[in-house]
Each structure stands twice: as structure tokens, then as C-alpha cells.
Design a protein around this motif. Structure first.
Motif, PDB file in Angstrom:
ATOM      1  N   ALA A 126       0.828  -1.209   0.000  1.00 50.88           N
ATOM      2  CA  ALA A 126       0.000   0.000   0.000  1.00 50.88           C
ATOM      3  C   ALA A 126       0.862   1.259   0.000  1.00 50.88           C
ATOM      4  CB  ALA A 126      -0.924  -0.004   1.222  1.00 50.88           C
ATOM      5  N   VAL A 127       1.879   1.285   0.869  1.00 50.60           N
ATOM      6  CA  VAL A 127       2.757   2.446   0.936  1.00 50.60           C
ATOM      7  C   VAL A 127       3.523   2.632  -0.367  1.00 50.60           C
ATOM      8  CG1 VAL A 127       4.806   3.384   2.067  1.00 50.60           C
ATOM      9  CG2 VAL A 127       2.971   2.412   3.449  1.00 50.60           C
ATOM     10  N   MET A 129       2.676   1.729  -3.437  1.00 46.90           N
ATOM     11  CA  MET A 129       1.790   2.239  -4.489  1.00 46.90           C
ATOM     12  C   MET A 129       1.520   3.729  -4.285  1.00 46.90           C
ATOM     13  SD  MET A 129      -0.939  -0.926  -4.917  1.00 46.90           S
ATOM     14  CE  MET A 129      -1.758  -0.210  -6.365  1.00 46.90           C
ATOM     15  N   TYR A 130       1.205   4.095  -3.052  1.00 44.61           N
ATOM     16  CA  TYR A 130       0.870   5.491  -2.791  1.00 44.61           C
ATOM     17  C   TYR A 130       2.092   6.394  -2.978  1.00 44.61           C
ATOM     18  CZ  TYR A 130      -1.684   9.421  -0.883  1.00 44.61           C
ATOM     19  OH  TYR A 130      -2.324  10.631  -0.757  1.00 44.61           O
ATOM     20  N   ARG A 131       3.256   5.924  -2.536  1.00 45.27           N
ATOM     21  CA  ARG A 131       4.474   6.746  -2.678  1.00 45.27           C
ATOM     22  C   ARG A 131       4.813   6.992  -4.137  1.00 45.27           C
ATOM     23  NH1 ARG A 131       9.493   4.912   0.830  1.00 45.27           N
ATOM     24  NH2 ARG A 131      10.278   6.866  -0.023  1.00 45.27           N
ATOM     25  N   ALA A 133       2.716   7.153  -6.643  1.00 43.82           N
ATOM     26  CA  ALA A 133       1.760   8.148  -7.140  1.00 43.82           C
ATOM     27  C   ALA A 133       2.102   9.540  -6.634  1.00 43.82           C
ATOM     28  CB  ALA A 133       0.346   7.754  -6.721  1.00 43.82           C
ATOM     29  N   ALA A 134       2.431   9.639  -5.332  1.00 43.68           N
ATOM     30  CA  ALA A 134       2.716  10.950  -4.739  1.00 43.68           C
ATOM     31  C   ALA A 134       4.025  11.531  -5.248  1.00 43.68           C
ATOM     32  CB  ALA A 134       2.758  10.820  -3.211  1.00 43.68           C
ATOM     33  N   ALA A 160      -6.220   1.368   0.430  1.00 43.26           N
ATOM     34  CA  ALA A 160      -5.135   1.982  -0.341  1.00 43.26           C
ATOM     35  C   ALA A 160      -5.609   2.345  -1.742  1.00 43.26           C
ATOM     36  CB  ALA A 160      -3.945   1.021  -0.427  1.00 43.26           C
ATOM     37  N   ALA A 163      -7.818   5.440  -1.522  1.00 41.42           N
ATOM     38  CA  ALA A 163      -7.054   6.670  -1.290  1.00 41.42           C
ATOM     39  C   ALA A 163      -6.340   7.135  -2.549  1.00 41.42           C
ATOM     40  CB  ALA A 163      -6.044   6.449  -0.161  1.00 41.42           C
ATOM     41  N   ILE A 164      -5.748   6.203  -3.277  1.00 40.14           N
ATOM     42  CA  ILE A 164      -5.046   6.572  -4.509  1.00 40.14           C
ATOM     43  C   ILE A 164      -6.023   7.112  -5.542  1.00 40.14           C
ATOM     44  CG2 ILE A 164      -3.719   5.660  -6.459  1.00 40.14           C
ATOM     45  CD1 ILE A 164      -2.509   3.626  -4.461  1.00 40.14           C
ATOM     46  N   ARG A 165      -7.173   6.467  -5.653  1.00 43.20           N
ATOM     47  CA  ARG A 165      -8.147   6.928  -6.657  1.00 43.20           C
ATOM     48  C   ARG A 165      -8.692   8.311  -6.306  1.00 43.20           C
ATOM     49  NH1 ARG A 165     -12.559   3.236  -9.863  1.00 43.20           N
ATOM     50  NH2 ARG A 165     -13.263   4.899 -11.255  1.00 43.20           N
ATOM     51  N   ASP A 167      -7.093  10.667  -4.383  1.00 48.47           N
ATOM     52  CA  ASP A 167      -6.045  11.690  -4.341  1.00 48.47           C
ATOM     53  C   ASP A 167      -5.357  11.901  -5.688  1.00 48.47           C
ATOM     54  OD1 ASP A 167      -6.706  11.790  -1.704  1.00 48.47           O
ATOM     55  OD2 ASP A 167      -4.842  10.899  -0.959  1.00 48.47           O
TER      56      ASP A 167
END
Length: 229
Positions: A126-127, A129-131, A133-134, A160, A163-165, A167
Motif C-alpha cells: 500500500a505504501v 503504491m501510494y508513494r 503516485a505521490a 489503499a 485513497a489513490i483513486r 487523491d
């Protein structure tokens, strides 16, 4: 569409490969094939594989199982797959006694057990994937990834994806369930609801067509397919 894959190795093995002769899987080749089927304009840019080391004392073949996993990881690295390790945690616990399927569990009838859990993997995926994207949103990369694809049926990943979708609405999210057609499993709604597309099964023909060669060259000794695989 530039695409990054995030693979739950435990989910992949036990949901798709265990009990088959296709464990020596060429993961980038299979994922590239599925990606092309879903969208011929897509391009695979990276594969991140998340796993935990086998505990020989609990494995069916003991030390041999651990050696097979290590060999496969070396083969994946030679195919430019990024490997990330979590850990297994084994601790004593108590659980309701199993009598039969017609008898419900009772908290008044418990037995001592060893509880084995894979730790950190879900959070790490999860982290990661989000990192990604960010980071690319912050740095405005010249070659940004357009699509993130999760290879897992674990519903713990739903927050996760949501949140990605929310943000990063410009990113496309895909989910590949590591399921075989012969096992009739419903698609997890919590994952489906936050993905733009979902691949529900992977066939035996696809697994057979995307196997590594018996000897995979590496920087050191070749990774050789385990005999019992």
C-alpha cells in the motif's frame, strides 16, 4: 499507458500456483501479456514483488522449500523484478476447536495452537503504491506512470486503492486476481469498487505459456529450476 505492477507473492502462490507445475513463472512475461490483452497500448515499466522468507521448520519440504524460494527470487531479479521482503511471525495462541463443518466455533472450547502470520506485506504494498503516485505528482516526472496494477485478491488493500483513486484521479487502477478458473470465487467487491478494471482469473494455458527457461542466467551462478517444481 505506462504501467507499474505490485504483486503480493503470498497471494499469488497460494491463489494461483500451489499444486500446479507452473511455479517457475516468468512474472514480467505473464503480466505483460495480460496488460496487452486489457489494453494493447499499455507498456510494462516495472514489477515489484512482495514476499516473506519461508520458515523451513514449517515448510512441507523443510530447507528444500526455502532453497527453492531463494532460487526463484534470484531468477526474478534477473528479470528485473524488484523484490521486497516482509517477515513471518510465529507465536502461540488459542483458537476454537474444529470438530466438523456442521459444528460452530465456540469460545468456550479452545485449544492451544501455533499462529503463523505474514507481517508488513500489505502495508508495504500500500505504501509503495501510494508513494509512487505521490512522488511523481510532486516531482512532475517527464515519464510518469499512468497506471498502477495490484496483483492480489486481498481485500485489506481496498483502503489503499480508494485513497489513490481519490487523491490521484488521473491515475488508472487495475486489479488482477490470482485465481484459477476452476475455483469459483466471487470478485471482492471492495477491490472492484475502487479499480477501473479487474482481471478475475488466469488460465492454466497462460501459466504454461509464460514459464522461465530451466536455467536463468544471473550475475553469479545461474538460477536453476527446482527439480520438484
Amino acid at each position: 499507458m505506462r504501467t507499474a505492477f505490485f504483486v503480493d507473492g503470498y497471494n499469488l502462490f497460494y491463489g494461483l500456483l500451489a499444486g500446479t507445475p507452473y511455479k517457475w513463472l516468468d512474472l514480467p512475461s505473464l503480466l505483460g501479456h495480460i496488460l496487452h490483452v486489457e489494453n494493447p497500448t499499455s507498456v510494462l515499466t516495472s514489477v515489484d514483488y512482495f514476499t516473506s522468507s519461508v520458515k523451513p521448520e514449517l515448510a512441507t519440504r523443510g530447507r528444500v522449500s526455502k532453497e527453492a524460494q531463494d532460487t526463484y527470487v534470484r531468477a526474478l531479479k534477473a528479470r528485473h523484478v524488484n523484490i521486497h521482503y516482509g517477515r513471518h511471525q510465529l507465536e502461540p495462541a488459542r483458537a476454537p476447536r474444529f470438530i466438523d463443518k456442521g459444528t460452530g466455533a465456540s469460545r468456550l472450547d479452545k485449544v492451544d495452537i501455533w499462529k503463523l502470520e505474514e507481517k508488513e506485506t500489505d502495508v508495504h504494498i500500500a505504501v509503495s503504491m501510494y508513494r509512487l503516485a505521490a512522488r511523481q505528482a510532486l516531482l512532475r516526472s517527464l515519464e510518469p506512470v499512468d497506471q498502477l496494477v495490484l496483483v492480489s485478491g486481498d481485500t485489506d488493500m481496498a483502503p489503499a486503492l480508494r485513497a489513490i483513486r481519490e487523491d490521484f484521479p488521473d491515475l488508472t487502477l487495475g486489479v488482477i486476481l490470482p485465481h484459477r478458473p476452476e475455483f469459483k470465487r466471487p470478485a471482492p467487491g471492495s477491490l472492484k469498487n475502487h479499480a477501473h478494471w479487474m482481471r478475475r482469473v488466469i488460465t492454466a494455458d497462460e501459466l504454461r505459456q509464460h514459464q522461465l527457461p530451466p536455467r536463468v542466467p544471473t550475475h553469479k551462478a545461474p538460477a536453476i529450476k527446482p527439480d520438484y517444481w
